[in-house]
Write an enzyme that holds these catalytic residues in place. Structure first.
Site, PDB file in Angstrom:
ATOM      1  N   LYS A   1      49.132 -33.336  59.166  1.00 35.34           N
ATOM      2  CA  LYS A   1      50.238 -34.265  58.976  1.00 35.34           C
ATOM      3  C   LYS A   1      49.693 -35.571  58.408  1.00 35.34           C
ATOM      4  O   LYS A   1      48.717 -36.119  58.898  1.00 35.34           O
ATOM      5  CB  LYS A   1      50.935 -34.513  60.317  1.00 35.34           C
ATOM      6  CG  LYS A   1      52.318 -35.110  60.223  1.00 35.34           C
ATOM      7  CD  LYS A   1      53.003 -35.071  61.581  1.00 35.34           C
ATOM      8  CE  LYS A   1      54.423 -35.577  61.494  1.00 35.34           C
ATOM      9  NZ  LYS A   1      55.107 -35.518  62.803  1.00 35.34           N
TER      10      LYS A   1
ATOM     11  N   GLU B   1      66.435 -28.314  74.462  1.00 37.34           N
ATOM     12  CA  GLU B   1      67.478 -29.066  75.151  1.00 37.34           C
ATOM     13  C   GLU B   1      68.187 -28.239  76.219  1.00 37.34           C
ATOM     14  O   GLU B   1      68.544 -28.764  77.283  1.00 37.34           O
ATOM     15  CB  GLU B   1      68.498 -29.595  74.138  1.00 37.34           C
ATOM     16  CG  GLU B   1      67.968 -30.701  73.242  1.00 37.34           C
ATOM     17  CD  GLU B   1      67.206 -30.192  72.033  1.00 37.34           C
ATOM     18  OE1 GLU B   1      66.683 -31.014  71.257  1.00 37.34           O
ATOM     19  OE2 GLU B   1      67.125 -28.947  71.860  1.00 37.34           O
TER      20      GLU B   1
ATOM     21  N   ARG C   1      73.232 -29.452  71.870  1.00 33.66           N
ATOM     22  CA  ARG C   1      72.591 -28.148  71.913  1.00 33.66           C
ATOM     23  C   ARG C   1      72.504 -27.602  73.339  1.00 33.66           C
ATOM     24  O   ARG C   1      72.230 -26.421  73.529  1.00 33.66           O
ATOM     25  CB  ARG C   1      71.193 -28.244  71.292  1.00 33.66           C
ATOM     26  CG  ARG C   1      71.207 -28.866  69.916  1.00 33.66           C
ATOM     27  CD  ARG C   1      69.833 -28.945  69.293  1.00 33.66           C
ATOM     28  NE  ARG C   1      69.371 -27.641  68.872  1.00 33.66           N
ATOM     29  CZ  ARG C   1      68.387 -27.443  68.008  1.00 33.66           C
ATOM     30  NH1 ARG C   1      67.761 -28.471  67.489  1.00 33.66           N
ATOM     31  NH2 ARG C   1      68.012 -26.233  67.681  1.00 33.66           N
TER      32      ARG C   1
END
Length: 649
Positions: A288, A374, A402
């Protein structure tokens, strides 16, 4: 500002141009694409680190596959900036996340090269499988390729999709963008050797090749190779023939490969495209922030950045005039936890974004980061509450959607005292409609046993956190917006509020403005404009959407000619709750004029929050106009007044 030299990139108008380039040119193109991405994001801000990590992968995918006939789906989509540059949007790339500009995520309405919109995680494999089955049933579409990160693939939906894909057995490509693991050079050499053998081997033989190669490596490298192949603990002892989890789910597994090695990427993708007959998972290891030192060295790898100096990486962050709501929550929860050992925090991969990182640093054993999960977070918090603790489940409004079934079934139905801390309520700015907290009032207030609070400012947030700590009679939710507060004086300690009771801030006799949540400052501005026209205004802060302060509402109706409710949520929310109460009690029969102000029945495109609320018709002058209309007074035409003023000048 000097922009990078991009001779090869200047020749790219669509991905078809990549397919006419040599492999060496593609590698050099990736360098130019990385430089262009850094330059563009330095002017706009945005998700830089994730985009830099997939530059080579983006070039290779578009060079090998026939997009947009072949469907490329980016999970989350925050890494799509290089993709947008290559797919005909380079001329607008410096409008990223700006009002009227490109979205920061993939978006179907923006380009044919964005076949499926994103912004929430772990959806890409499901979408790719849908495209693959549409192809199998005769629709004119080609291969389907999902690019998903190692964080996103940990979520349940990704495994549901892989389980289904393995069962269906149709041709499908999943590229695992693994940016949380580094590969030592010998492992990279092993991968290159595997790819060389793979040129002449069917995909089903790759596992056998890898299994035969690993024992020949020296012990330290053998361990590294095994770790790379066993991503997210994929190696399970009782699986047959030493299969990893992906293979056991029915995928041919290739990797790990170096996701920044253009030759390796091209060879692997070409081979997979040529030989695949069923689902294939390609495991690519990336870094990243790759290629930009400030990003690679930063703790967050420049995941999300403000505008910055591309030479130094120094960000141009505005000086805050008041503490942020998120920051206030994080500090106050830590203070409450220091006084109450039962207080714990739960987050779904967002400790920093929700402010729980403050308590996490001080009390790591009392913060639970469950990953991008979630549904699990909500049920886990429910059981923590059932076990006697006081869980604060901190999840963004749009992400909490969610876990709605778990809120209904595992929390509300059992009346368990989970404290839902709902950050990013209302419109959020540059992230646009995908992250807007528009619906939580509606979906929470509909549930029996649920208490729903909304703070008007950061001081009231402190009081509501204290109220949530003290409330043990069932679930309670607190919504608050993104960004900084209003700059009000902050209390040293929170005061416990009476459940279901609002407050009067200003008393008048003509019209009452009843506000829920953080739009109070706009309401106060509107009240001042009405007062300037000789109208006597009451300002009320509801504090609670549920239970509704019916005594307050009844008093406002009885003593005013008109009522206007204002909220930072969608229709059928707080205003609808007020109307429902008045209708069922016969208080609409007396002729009082009532207007409800809320978000319109459409998604509001990204811009600054202030501009988005103006687009939604919720600016102070909109509230003032609505108040005048409710009183039967013609509203001034500001646009016409402005034109007249210009003519006079």
């Amino acid at each position: 500002m000097t922009r990078p030299t991009t001779e090869l990139l200047n020749r790219i108008h669509s991905p078809a141009d990549l397919r006419r380039m040599s492999d060496d040119e593609l590698a050099r193109l990736a360098d130019e694409l990385r430089a262009e991405t850094i330059s563009a994001v330095s002017e706009t801000g945005g998700h830089l680190g994730s985009s830099l990590g997939v530059v080579e992968m983006t070039v290779a995918i578009h060079a090998v596959f026939n997009t947009p006939y072949d469907k490329l789906i980016w999970d989350v989509g925050h890494q799509c900036y290089p993709h947008k540059i290559l797919t005909g949007r380079r001329d607008r790339i410096r409008t990223l996340r700006q009002e009227g500009g490109l979205s920061g995520f993939t978006k179907r309405s923006e380009s044919a090269f964005d076949p499926f919109g994103a912004a929430h995680s772990s959806t890409s494999i499901s979408a790719a499988l849908g495209f693959a089955m549409a192809r199998e049933l005769g629709e004119a579409t080609g291969d389907a390729i999902a690019v998903i990160g190692d964080g996103s693939i940990s979520a349940g939906m990704a495994y549901e999709a892989m389980n289904n894909a393995g069962d269906l057995g149709r041709r499908l490509f999943v590229i695992l963008n693994d940016n949380d693991m580094s590969i030592a050079p010998p492992v990279g050499a092993m991968s290159r050797y595997l790819q060389d053998l793979a040129k002449h081997s069917p995909l089903s033989a790759l596992k056998d090749i890898a299994d035969g190669m690993v024992p020949l490596l020296p012990e330290p490298f053998r361990a590294g190779a095994t770790r790379a192949r066993e991503l997210v603990k994929a190696q399970i002892g009782d699986l047959p023939h030493g299969e990893n989890l992906f293979e056991h789910l029915g995928f041919d597994y290739i990797g790990p490969i170096d996701g920044h090695d253009m030759d390796a990427l091209l060879e692997t993708l070409r081979h997979a495209k040529t030989h695949a007959t069923g689902p294939v998972l390609i495991h690519a290891v990336t870094v990243k922030g790759k290629g930009y030192a400030p990003a690679e060295m930063a703790d967050d790898c420049y995941h999300g950045v403000a505008k910055f100096d591309p030479k130094t990486g120094v960000q141009q962050k505005a000086t805050a005039n008041a503490p942020s709501y998120t920051g206030v929550f994080g500090k106050r929860l830590l203070a409450e936890a220091q006084n109450d050992p039962k207080v714990v925090g739960v987050t779904a991969a967002m400790p920093g974004g929700t402010g729980l990182n403050v308590m996490q640093q001080a009390m790591p054993h009392r913060i639970f980061d469950v990953g991008i999960a979630e549904q699990h977070a909500v049920t886990f918090a429910a059981a923590l509450a059932a076990g006697g603790l006081k869980p604060f489940c901190a999840i963004y409004s749009s992400f909490l959607q969610r876990g709605y079934d778990q809120i209904v079934h595992d929390v509300a139905l059992q009346n368990l005292p989970v404290r839902f801390m709902i950050d990013r309520a209302g419109l959020v700015g540059a992230d646009g409609p995908t992250h807007a907290g528009a619906f939580d009032i509606n979906y929470l207030a509909a549930l029996p046993n649920m208490v729903v609070m909304a703070c008007a400012d950061e001081a009231e947030l402190v009081d509501m956190i204290a109220t949530a700590v003290a409330y043990d009679d069932g679930p309670i939710a607190l919504r608050y917006p993104r960004g900084e507060g209003t700059g009000v004086a902050m209390p040293e300690n929170g005061q416990i509020l009476e459940i279901g009771k609002g407050r009067i801030l200003q008393e008048g006799s003509d019209i009452a403005l009843l506000s829920l949540g953080a739009h109070l400052s706009e309401v106060q501005e509107a009240a001042a404009a009405l007062a300037a026209r000789g109208i006597s205004v009451t300002i009320a802060d509801a504090r609670f959407a549920k239970p509704l302060d019916t005594d307050l509402v009844n008093d406002l109706v009885a003593n005013h000619k008109a009522i206007v409710t204002v909220e930072q949520g969608s229709a059928l929310g707080f205003g609808a709750l007020v109307l429902h109460h008045l209708a069922t009690t016969g208080r609409l029969d007396g002729g009082v004029s009532i207007r409800t102000m809320h978000l319109p029945d459409r998604f509001i495109e990204h811009a600054s929050p202030k501009a988005m609320y103006r687009d939604a018709g919720l600016a102070a002058d909109d509230i003032m106009r609505t108040g005048l209309a409710a009183l039967g007074i013609a509203a001034p035409n500001f646009e016409q007044d402005s034109k007249v003023a210009k003519l006079k000048r």
